[in-house]
Scaffold this motif. Structure first.
Motif, PDB file in Angstrom:
ATOM      1  N   THR A  58       0.827  -1.193   0.000  1.00  0.00           N
ATOM      2  CA  THR A  58       0.000   0.000   0.000  1.00  0.00           C
ATOM      3  C   THR A  58       0.869   1.253   0.000  1.00  0.00           C
ATOM      4  OG1 THR A  58      -0.104   0.131   2.399  1.00  0.00           O
ATOM      5  CG2 THR A  58      -1.769  -1.207   1.289  1.00  0.00           C
ATOM      6  N   PHE A  59       0.332   2.281  -0.644  1.00  0.00           N
ATOM      7  CA  PHE A  59       1.024   3.561  -0.643  1.00  0.00           C
ATOM      8  C   PHE A  59       1.119   4.137   0.755  1.00  0.00           C
ATOM      9  CE2 PHE A  59       2.972   4.912  -4.210  1.00  0.00           C
ATOM     10  CZ  PHE A  59       2.211   5.115  -5.343  1.00  0.00           C
ATOM     11  N   GLY A  60       0.262   3.679   1.632  1.00  0.00           N
ATOM     12  CA  GLY A  60       0.297   4.150   3.001  1.00  0.00           C
ATOM     13  C   GLY A  60       1.587   3.804   3.719  1.00  0.00           C
TER      14      GLY A  60
ATOM     15  N   TRP B 109       3.159   9.785   2.970  1.00  0.00           N
ATOM     16  CA  TRP B 109       2.000   8.923   2.905  1.00  0.00           C
ATOM     17  C   TRP B 109       0.683   9.637   3.219  1.00  0.00           C
ATOM     18  CZ3 TRP B 109      -1.249   7.576   7.036  1.00  0.00           C
ATOM     19  CH2 TRP B 109      -0.856   8.098   8.271  1.00  0.00           C
ATOM     20  N   ASN B 110       0.735  10.667   4.072  1.00  0.00           N
ATOM     21  CA  ASN B 110      -0.516  11.327   4.438  1.00  0.00           C
ATOM     22  C   ASN B 110      -0.671  12.684   3.764  1.00  0.00           C
ATOM     23  OD1 ASN B 110       1.276  12.897   5.810  1.00  0.00           O
ATOM     24  ND2 ASN B 110       0.526  12.383   7.845  1.00  0.00           N
TER      25      ASN B 110
ATOM     26  N   VAL C 265      -1.890  11.901  -3.215  1.00  0.00           N
ATOM     27  CA  VAL C 265      -1.959  10.453  -3.087  1.00  0.00           C
ATOM     28  C   VAL C 265      -3.303  10.083  -2.492  1.00  0.00           C
ATOM     29  CG1 VAL C 265      -0.804  10.473  -0.851  1.00  0.00           C
ATOM     30  CG2 VAL C 265      -0.778   8.394  -2.233  1.00  0.00           C
TER      31      VAL C 265
ATOM     32  N   ASN D   1      -4.715   6.974  -0.716  1.00  0.00           N
ATOM     33  CA  ASN D   1      -4.358   5.675  -0.155  1.00  0.00           C
ATOM     34  C   ASN D   1      -5.489   4.655  -0.303  1.00  0.00           C
ATOM     35  OD1 ASN D   1      -1.690   6.263   0.738  1.00  0.00           O
ATOM     36  ND2 ASN D   1      -2.548   7.451   2.416  1.00  0.00           N
TER      37      ASN D   1
ATOM     38  N   ASN E 158      -4.907   3.381  -3.551  1.00  0.00           N
ATOM     39  CA  ASN E 158      -3.516   2.968  -3.749  1.00  0.00           C
ATOM     40  C   ASN E 158      -2.920   3.596  -5.008  1.00  0.00           C
ATOM     41  OD1 ASN E 158      -1.798   1.573  -2.040  1.00  0.00           O
ATOM     42  ND2 ASN E 158      -1.705  -0.214  -3.361  1.00  0.00           N
TER      43      ASN E 158
ATOM     44  N   ARG F 242       6.896   5.064   5.714  1.00  0.00           N
ATOM     45  CA  ARG F 242       6.019   6.222   5.735  1.00  0.00           C
ATOM     46  C   ARG F 242       6.613   7.377   6.515  1.00  0.00           C
ATOM     47  NH1 ARG F 242       0.644   5.046   9.005  1.00  0.00           N
ATOM     48  NH2 ARG F 242       0.303   3.666   7.236  1.00  0.00           N
TER      49      ARG F 242
END
Length: 125
Positions: A27-29, A52-53, A71, A73, A76, A101
């Motif tokens: 995950t991009f998170g 990530w955020n 982004v 999340n 993704n 992250r």
């Protein structure tokens, strides 16, 4: 992480485009994301990066105020919105992901662990 960049195309100066970077495998998170671009005979150039955020963002001076990185999340997917395009923005655009992250977002391509295949943006005058 596998990255798939899309959204490039042929546009005129002043037009807009939105590039997408779909991630799979992780995950991009859990990552920080960056966009780079490259033209023939030149080194890969940093464009933008985001954590990530979305609270930490960095842009190259050449695109600041014209491009926007984001982004999602839940999907993704990362995005690079290109506004007020100029002929000098013509390049292959690559998305990249960096493990972790936490930490800073960076403009150094060597800091990124995963790369997409690139999508071509051509801006005519």
């Amino acid at each position: 992480v596998q990255l798939q960049a899309s959204g490039g195309g042929l546009v005129q100066a002043g037009d807009s485009l939105r590039l997408s970077c779909a991630a799979s495998g992780q995950t991009f998170g859990n990552c920080r994301m960056g966009w780079f671009r490259q033209t023939p005979g030149k080194e890969r150039e940093f464009v933008a990066a985001i954590n990530w955020n979305g609270r930490s963002i960095k842009y190259a001076d050449s695109v600041k105020g014209r491009f926007a990185i984001s982004v999602d999340n839940a999907k993704n997917t990362g995005y690079l919105q290109l506004y007020s395009l100029k002929p000098e923005d013509t390049a292959i655009y690559y998305c990249a992901a960096r493990n972790g992250r936490l930490g800073i977002v960076t403009s150094s391509p060597t800091a990124y662990n995963y790369w997409g295949q690139g999508t071509l943006v051509t801006v005519s005058s």
